[in-house]
Design an enzyme around this catalytic site. Structure first.
Site: not given
Lengths: 307, 262, 233
Positions: A40, A249, A252, A274, A280
């Site tokens: 980080g 979605c 899909c 998606c 997808c």
């Protein structure tokens, strides 16, 4: 996208492997190693001019160039999609300069360079995801002085970050930050996860893959080693929550994934699909069918192929 | 009575000196400050009073001399030996600093509530509702309409900004507060109201205050003790009403005689 | 009885630096004391240094030589050398001072000014409230004025608020600088009565009173300040 893995050819004459000279790559690798050692923490590095403008992922490209080996398989996505201009040009860049194999399949990739998304498919050990970062400093919003923000990080004085979240709630009634939502890494440094939607924040937590972040213009590299705790900041009475979507979605029928709104026509027609185009597509080839799959334009269903 | 006087000073300053190159910023300043005491530092521009305040607030490094502060655990520490982390923790918890220029003392693009809440969040407060409740409470105490909690200080008048600075500083219950000309530049009526407020809070909370001012009436109203500075040195010090009513040094007599009787 | 206040060789002069360093001698070698229940009245013409002497005792003026011993609990403290915070503590608990002028914070009502002075002097807040009402009534400050800031009052009304404020707390030493000036006969009598009460309670008082009748009524001793006129060499 029928051809998923392009054949490796020899690199274009006149370029060093993956464009950058070996000295530069070693310098960047040292920065990466330091970044991994201090999860980080933003490690400064001598960012190079790249043959693309800032804002096009020069930081991510330098990180990718420094870690690519000849056997790696590269995937490049922009907002979850493999075939936007940015993704295509970066992929071509490495095809030409490193002759590595490229893919659109998350599963097949060993290195994934991304702008603004984490793939839906869970990443595994051995994979590396490289984020393109425009502004690496999460405290910049409230503290313009770099000398001061570095001190705040050094001393872990992070009250300011919560002031930003406080302001969000005061103004909007909830934490309205949806992108670049700040996280605490390994219980120590506060980090900007790049402009990914906060939807993806939980994926960073204890991720099996190595996460690397490169900011070219700001000359910073930071990292999250595999299986590191990543906590999204919040208040006790306003806990962190990811976005949810009402419908699955439209192509899909996936649920629990991040959806993009697509405008269909100029009469207000739209659909939610998606954002991860590879995910997808795979679902559709496995037989999943969304409510609007039949009506969707070919460009969306991914029938186009690229070289 | 003996027993109501704390015997250990909160702040103990000895021979504090700061040079700017060859020039004296302030020299050989020594004093003790006890809990609940308000000390006014007066003098004209260039007298060294602002340098002294910056030294005390550890914003400036001393060329010589020492500042000892009795921490909350009762142990007096030389401020020069604090780590940066300790120093900054002190600044945002046990100390406050109300500045003449409110844009230096406030975050101008953060709401009033966020300005007050910042110190709480800095020391780990993580409950939005509680932080907001405390902010509302403090807005009331400094006489700012609670309905302004989500407004940014840019939309506030000069007097309101100073009151907001006070709330922002006092929210962590500091024991020592520095004030640098907190009322200058304000309308007389606004100034009077602000002075009332400061006076009330100081005695209610038992704050120790070091206030720098060029305004002797502010010093008279707020302070228990006064130090008169000239040319970087303290030339006269003592009980506020004694120094103002029976000044000894020529310069102090000049200062006092230049003030219209209030 | 042991004195509560004892002045011992006190001398004071002002040096006016803005006026060619002119030296104004005020008093020299002052010696007197005040015991519980005594009211020492400072006598002498105006300009003799009576008021300055009171201010020296209160710590408002410094003194150049000598000691001002004041009993603070079990100790005799020298105001001439005590640190500021000690003097401030003594002003809260030991010595009260009533001047001719009311110096107050604007915006605060008369009753609250008096009650606050009582609380500051160590009274319980209910006692302070009750006594503030009592004193303002005794001093004939009309009740309709109690909640108003005294800035708008007449001179006499302001002075009576000031007296109530100065007398409300139970401090063992009281310094009174012409508290009856510009009061009418009725209110002067009230002040005399209040001073008598203080004496009975064992308070040591040092005061300046211009009205002879008041002076005669309250004084246990008169100290002529002209005796302390500075001896110019």
């Amino acid at each position: 996208m029928s051809t998923h893995v392009s054949a490796a050819a020899s690199p274009e004459a006149g370029y060093n492997f993956a464009y950058l000279d070996e000295q530069t790559k070693r310098m960047i690798r040292r920065a990466i190693l330091k970044a991994i050692a201090i999860p980080g923490y933003q490690v400064p590095f001598a960012s190079r001019e790249m043959p693309m403008p800032y804002g096009w992922g020069t930081g991510g490209v330098q990180v990718t160039a420094s870690i690519l080996g000849r056997d790696d398989v590269l995937k490049v996505i922009d907002q979850g999609s493999d075939d936007t201009t940015n993704a295509v040009s970066i992929r071509k860049f490495f095809e030409r300069t490193a002759s590595v194999r490229t893919t659109t399949h998350t599963r097949e990739a060993t290195v994934i360079q991304t702008r603004h998304r984490i793939p839906e498919e869970t990443l595994r050990e051995g994979q590396v995801i490289v984020y393109q970062v425009p502004i690496p400093e999460p405290l910049r919003f409230l503290e313009p002085r770099e000398t001061e923000t570095r001190k705040l990080h050094a001393l872990a004085e992070y009250g300011l970050m919560h002031v930003k979240l406080y302001e969000d709630i005061a103004r909007h009634g909830h934490i309205a930050t949806t992108y670049a939502y700040p996280v605490e890494v390994a219980g120590r440094y506060i980090m900007d996860p790049s402009p990914t939607p906060k939807f993806d924040n939980p994926k960073m937590h204890l991720m099996a893959a190595l996460q690397l972040f490169g900011a070219g213009r700001e000359k910073r590299i930071y990292a999250i080693p595999p299986y590191t705790e990543v906590r999204s900041l919040d208040f006790e009475d306003h806990p962190f929550r990811i976005q949810t979507f009402k419908d699955p979605c439209a192509l899909c029928a996936a649920t629990g994934v991040y959806l993009d709104e697509v405008i269909m026509d100029d009469r207000g027609g739209r659909m939610f699909v998606c954002s991860d185009s590879d995910f997808c597509e795979e679902r559709r080839s496995a037989g999943h069918r969304g409510s609007m799959l039949a009506d969707a334009p070919a460009a969306l269903t991914g029938d186009s192929t690229h070289a | 009575m003996l027993n109501d006087l704390p015997d250990a000073p909160l702040l103990s300053v000895r021979d504090l000196t700061r040079y700017y190159g060859e020039r004296i910023g302030c020299a050989d300043v020594s004093f003790d400050l006890y809990e609940g005491e308000v000390l006014a530092v007066v003098g004209e521009s260039g007298s060294g009073k602002s340098t002294l305040l910056s030294l005390l607030a550890t914003e400036l490094e001393a060329s010589a001399g020492s500042i000892r502060y009795r921490m909350r655990d009762g142990i007096a520490r030389d401020l020069a030996t604090l780590t940066e982390a300790e120093r900054r923790l002190l600044l945002r918890t046990d100390w406050g600093f109300v500045r003449q220029d409110s844009t230096q003392g406030l975050r101008m693009s953060v709401s009033a509530g966020g300005n007050i809440g910042e110190r709480l969040m800095a020391v780990g407060a993580r409950h939005y509702g509680n932080i907001r409740g405390t902010s509302l409470d403090w807005l009331g105490r400094v006489e700012i309409d609670r309905g302004r909690i989500d407004d940014i200080p840019k939309a506030f008048s000069g007097g309101m900004r100073q009151r907001l600075q006070i709330a922002r500083n006092l929210v962590t219950h500091p024991r020592l507060v520095f004030m640098d000309e907190p009322t200058s530049g304000l309308d007389v009526s606004v100034q009077a109201r602000l002075l009332d407020l400061i006076r009330g809070l100081v005695s209610e909370l038992g704050l120790a205050v070091i206030i720098v001012t060029h305004d002797l009436s502010v010093a008279r109203l707020l302070s228990h003790r006064i130090m008169v500075m000239k040319g970087g040195r303290v030339i006269e010090a003592g009980l506020t009403d004694r120094v103002l009513d029976d000044p000894h040094q020529p310069y102090t007599q000049l200062l006092v005689s230049s003030v219209l009787a209030a | 009885m042991q004195p509560l206040v004892q002045l011992d060789g006190v001398s004071k002069a002002f040096t006016l630096h803005l006026h060619e360093g002119v030296r104004l001698d005020v008093v020299s070698d002052v010696n007197f004391s005040a015991a519980p229940g005594e009211c020492i009245v400072l006598g002498g013409p105006s300009g003799a240094g009576k008021s300055s002497l009171l201010k020296i005792v209160y710590g408002n003026y410094s003194c150049d030589a000598g000691h001002i011993w004041i009993r603070d609990g079990g100790e005799m403290i020298d105001v001439a050398t005590a640190e500021p915070r000690r003097i401030l503590a003594m002003r809260r608990h030991v010595m009260g001072y009533v001047s001719q002028f009311l110096r107050v914070i604007p915006r605060v009502g008369a009753l609250e000014i008096v009650a606050a002075a009582g609380r500051e002097g160590g009274l319980d807040s209910q006692v302070a409230q009750d006594r503030a009402e009592e004193y303002l009534s005794l001093l004939n400050v009309p009740e309709r004025l109690w909640t108003l800031p005294p800035a708008t009052f007449s001179g006499g009304e302001q002075q009576r608020v000031n007296i109530a404020r100065g007398l409300i707390a139970d401090r063992p030493v009281l310094l009174l600088d012409e508290p009856t000036a510009s009061l009418d006969a009725r209110n002067r009598a009230v002040v005399v009565d209040l001073v008598e009460r203080k004496k009975k309670a064992g308070v040591a008082i040092i005061g300046i009173f211009h009205d002879e009748d008041v002076r005669d009524k309250v004084a246990t001793h008169v100290v002529d300040v002209t005796h302390f006129a500075a001896k110019t060499a």
